[in-house]
Design a protein around this motif. Structure first.
Motif, mmCIF file in Angstrom:
data_model
loop_
_atom_site.group_PDB
_atom_site.id
_atom_site.type_symbol
_atom_site.label_atom_id
_atom_site.label_comp_id
_atom_site.label_asym_id
_atom_site.label_seq_id
_atom_site.Cartn_x
_atom_site.Cartn_y
_atom_site.Cartn_z
ATOM 1 N N GLU A 210 2.708 6.911 -7.042
ATOM 2 C CA GLU A 210 1.849 7.984 -7.567
ATOM 3 C C GLU A 210 2.515 9.337 -7.387
ATOM 4 O O GLU A 210 2.508 10.179 -8.297
ATOM 5 C CB GLU A 210 0.495 7.933 -6.848
ATOM 6 C CG GLU A 210 -0.328 6.683 -7.179
ATOM 7 C CD GLU A 210 -1.603 6.603 -6.366
ATOM 8 O OE1 GLU A 210 -1.793 7.490 -5.503
ATOM 9 O OE2 GLU A 210 -2.391 5.657 -6.566
ATOM 10 N N GLU B 168 2.599 1.852 -3.459
ATOM 11 C CA GLU B 168 1.673 2.402 -4.460
ATOM 12 C C GLU B 168 1.498 3.908 -4.272
ATOM 13 O O GLU B 168 1.455 4.672 -5.236
ATOM 14 C CB GLU B 168 0.327 1.680 -4.351
ATOM 15 C CG GLU B 168 0.372 0.232 -4.834
ATOM 16 C CD GLU B 168 -0.963 -0.476 -4.653
ATOM 17 O OE1 GLU B 168 -1.854 0.118 -4.029
ATOM 18 O OE2 GLU B 168 -1.090 -1.628 -5.144
ATOM 19 N N THR B 169 1.437 4.346 -3.001
ATOM 20 C CA THR B 169 1.316 5.792 -2.737
ATOM 21 C C THR B 169 2.561 6.532 -3.215
ATOM 22 O O THR B 169 2.469 7.587 -3.875
ATOM 23 C CB THR B 169 1.120 6.029 -1.225
ATOM 24 O OG1 THR B 169 -0.031 5.294 -0.794
ATOM 25 C CG2 THR B 169 0.904 7.501 -0.944
ATOM 26 N N THR C 106 0.826 -1.204 0.000
ATOM 27 C CA THR C 106 0.000 0.000 0.000
ATOM 28 C C THR C 106 0.861 1.256 0.000
ATOM 29 O O THR C 106 0.610 2.222 -0.745
ATOM 30 C CB THR C 106 -0.925 -0.001 1.239
ATOM 31 O OG1 THR C 106 -1.701 -1.209 1.228
ATOM 32 C CG2 THR C 106 -1.862 1.192 1.218
ATOM 33 N N GLN C 107 1.956 1.269 0.831
ATOM 34 C CA GLN C 107 2.845 2.439 0.883
ATOM 35 C C GLN C 107 3.591 2.629 -0.437
ATOM 36 O O GLN C 107 3.752 3.762 -0.903
ATOM 37 C CB GLN C 107 3.839 2.257 2.027
ATOM 38 C CG GLN C 107 3.189 2.288 3.402
ATOM 39 C CD GLN C 107 4.208 2.047 4.512
ATOM 40 O OE1 GLN C 107 5.372 1.868 4.234
ATOM 41 N NE2 GLN C 107 3.712 2.045 5.749
#
Length: 674
Positions: free
Chosen positions: A598, A594-595, A591-592
């Motif tokens: 972006e 992917e952030t 999750t981190q």
């Protein structure tokens, strides 16, 4: 500048042509004479060695001929006596007279003996012999009769008190050509040494005789010859005894000798003539010293003649050298007067012609220098004014170019920094995408591993249950073994009682006598059955003991395996917990990532926009810098041309001044007379 070169050359130290010519010629002559002397010396040494070789060979041949001649003379005298003895009856007085003549004519003979086949003999001059002496037992007697001609014996002695002798014997014949005795002449070895001592060659050369056994027979030193030393270990003696004749170097009594040798098979001895190597070398050394003395005297005489001859040649050269020295100092009116009709006369004529031409050329140069000097002065003034203006333009252009270069460097630094930032962001984005993909794959693999561990854990639990069941079964088998052991004990007791019963029955059968024979047979069968039962019982007991030990080992192994299985199940529980935690952490990291991906994509878009603007600014700055650099280059080129032109004008002025100084150095004949 030319004057400096001329003054610099005056410091060079020249060697006199007389010195070079004299010593060079002397060196060549001395070298040639030294080579010739060395060649003559080596040739003389070889000639002396060859002369020594030939002298020794001739002396050996002569000595051998003399020794052979003496023996042949004795042989002829003996043959003459034999002929007289054969053709007429000689009385003792007549024989003594003939023998006396033979001994007188041949001093080498010590005595002559006439021995007959019946053992009687006559000796002249008489010498005491032992009572058991029988000439028929001697080698010379048997050899003469067997050979039927002259026989020469080896060296022998009748007794230890007599000198060694050599026997020359000849058979005596009667009218019927039958052997009736032997006449023998005994050659004294000391007298033979006296004869050998007369043969001398130089100061150290002498001759010696060696017999076929390699022992010394005759030597100038009689005492040494009487010792009869063995010499067969010498190579020269070995070659001689093999029948060869020649020349070689040999070591005798610690000294080196050249020796020639020859062997006479009829006399059974060889002749050796030697001469000291040191004596030969002394002769060679004397000859070499003579050659050296003659060479030194010749060199001295040649040096005196060469000195007079070279001095006569060098005198005109010195006069030429003095004229040339004056010419080098600027005295151009010098002329050379040479009386000889050779190359030096041609050199003097060429020098006089050159001096005249140089005086004419220098006069023309003096007129040209004045005009060139004025032109060089005007060119120098114009060059200095143009150089000052070009220097100002170049200085302004260089300052402008330096400022533009600094701006261009700053823009290039910004562009480089932005390019680095963009590249780093691109790499970060790519790394994030790869990390996300790898994290997804890792999470999948972790889930699969967790499922595999759960399955493994169930299988390990089943194995543990099976191990426990096996342990229970092994315990039951142990209990059955105990029951079997009890049964075997009972069978053993029965077998013992049966055996005892058989023994008692056997006793009763023996008491019953003839009527108990059948009962006795039954008792024996019962005893044999009892023994077989005991053997079977013992074997079963051994098998049971072996089975119990194996069951105990299997039971121990099962217990160890059960403990290991329980430990593995516990470890699998821990691994399952760890994998579950890893899956949860991997989901959070994904999750981190992917952030961050972006955010880096957004930064990458903005950095590309900034880089495009910096590229536009850099292109504009490069165009300005390029134009400025072209202007500076043009100004620098103009300035360099101006400097080159100014430098050339100054150099031309300097050359003219140097040329004027050099022209003033020369003094022509007209100025000298003025």
């Amino acid at each position: 500048m030319l004057r400096k070169k001329r003054n610099g050359n005056s410091s060079i130290h020249y060697r006199s042509i007389f010195t070079r010519l004299f010593f060079g010629t002397m060196a060549m002559v001395v070298g040639m004479m030294a080579i010739a002397a060395f060649f003559i010396s080596s040739q003389s040494e070889a000639m002396l060695n060859e002369k020594t070789r030939q002298q020794l060979l001739d002396a050996t041949n002569t000595a051998m001929q003399k020794a052979s001649s003496r023996v042949h003379t004795i042989e002829s005298a003996l043959q003459s006596f034999g002929s007289s003895y054969k053709n007429s009856k000689l009385s003792n007085g007549q024989m003594f007279g003939i023998l006396t003549d033979i001994v007188t004519a041949n001093p080498t003979i010590s005595e002559i003996q006439v021995a007959k086949t019946d053992g009687s003999y006559l000796t002249f001059p008489g010498s005491p012999l032992s009572s058991d002496y029988d000439p028929r037992k001697t080698d010379w007697f048997a050899g003469a009769l067997e050979k039927k001609s002259t026989f020469v014996s080896d060296v022998f002695q009748f007794s230890q008190t007599e000198f060694p002798k050599i026997a020359v014997s000849l058979p005596l014949l009667n009218e019927n050509e039958e052997s009736v005795g032997v006449i023998v002449a005994f050659l004294s070895v000391p007298k033979l040494s006296e004869f050998i001592g007369e043969i001398r060659l130089g100061d150290t050369g002498y001759a010696m005789i060696v017999d076929r056994l390699g022992k010394l027979v005759a030597h100038p030193d009689k005492t040494y010859a009487l010792k009869r030393p063995a010499m067969d270990q010498l190579s020269i003696v070995k070659d001689m005894l093999s029948g060869q004749a020649g020349f070689e170097q040999v070591t005798l009594q610690g000294a080196e000798y050249y020796g020639a040798y020859q062997f006479d098979s009829s006399l059974k001895w060889g002749m050796i003539v030697v001469q000291s190597v040191a004596e030969i070398k002394r002769e060679v050394h004397t000859l070499q010293l003579t050659i050296l003395a003659v060479s030194i005297v010749g060199i001295a005489a040649l040096a005196a003649l060469l000195y007079v001859f070279v001095r006569k040649i060098v005198t005109p050269v010195k006069e030429v050298q003095q004229k040339m020295s004056s010419f080098s100092k600027g005295e151009l009116f010098q002329t050379m007067q040479v009386q000889t009709n050779d190359e030096i006369r041609q050199l003097a004529d060429s020098f006089n012609s050159m001096s005249s031409q140089i005086r004419s050329i220098i006069g023309k140069i003096q007129h040209v220098i004045v005009d060139v000097k004025q032109v060089a002065h005007h060119v120098g003034n114009g060059s200095r004014h143009s150089h000052a203006m070009q220097s100002e333009v170049v200085a302004v252009s260089e300052r402008l170019s330096q400022e533009m270069d600094q701006q261009q460097l700053q823009i290039e630094g910004i562009h480089t920094t932005m390019s680095g930032i963009t590249a780093e962001i691109s790499r970060i984005t790519e790394s994030m995408e790869a990390a996300v993909l790898q994290n997804h794959e890792s999470r999948k693999q972790s889930v699969k591993a967790s499922a595999s561990i759960d399955a493994l854990k169930e299988n390990m639990q089943k194995i543990s249950d099976d191990m426990k069941s096996s342990l229970h079964a092994m315990s039951a088998m142990k209990d059955s073994m105990v029951d079997i052991r009890d049964i075997l004990h009972l069978i053993s007791q029965i077998s013992k009682r049966t055996k005892l019963l058989s023994f008692n029955a056997r006793i009763e059968a023996s008491r019953a006598g003839q009527a108990g024979l059948g009962f006795g047979v039954v008792a024996d069968e019962i005893r044999q059955l009892s023994e077989q039962t005991e053997e079977a019982t013992a074997r079963i007991e051994q098998v049971i003991q072996s089975g119990e030990s194996r069951m105990e080992r299997v039971s121990d192994c099962l217990e160890i395996t059960d403990q290991a299985t329980i430990s593995g199940i516990h470890t699998l529980h821990q691994a399952t917990d760890i994998f579950q935690q890893t899956v949860r952490i991997s989901e959070a990291i994904t999750t981190q990532f992917e952030t961050i991906r972006e955010l880096s994509a957004s930064i990458h878009v903005q950095s590309q926009s900034i880089q495009e603007r910096v590229d536009t600014l850099s292109l504009s700055a490069q165009e300005v810098v390029s134009g400025t650099q072209q202007a500076v280059a043009s100004n620098q080129e103009s300035l360099s041309l101006s400097e080159q032109f100014l430098h050339d004008s100054e150099r031309l002025a300097g050359i003219i001044e140097d040329l004027e100084q050099e022209i003033r150095f020369f003094r022509t004949e007209e100025k000298a007379t003025a």
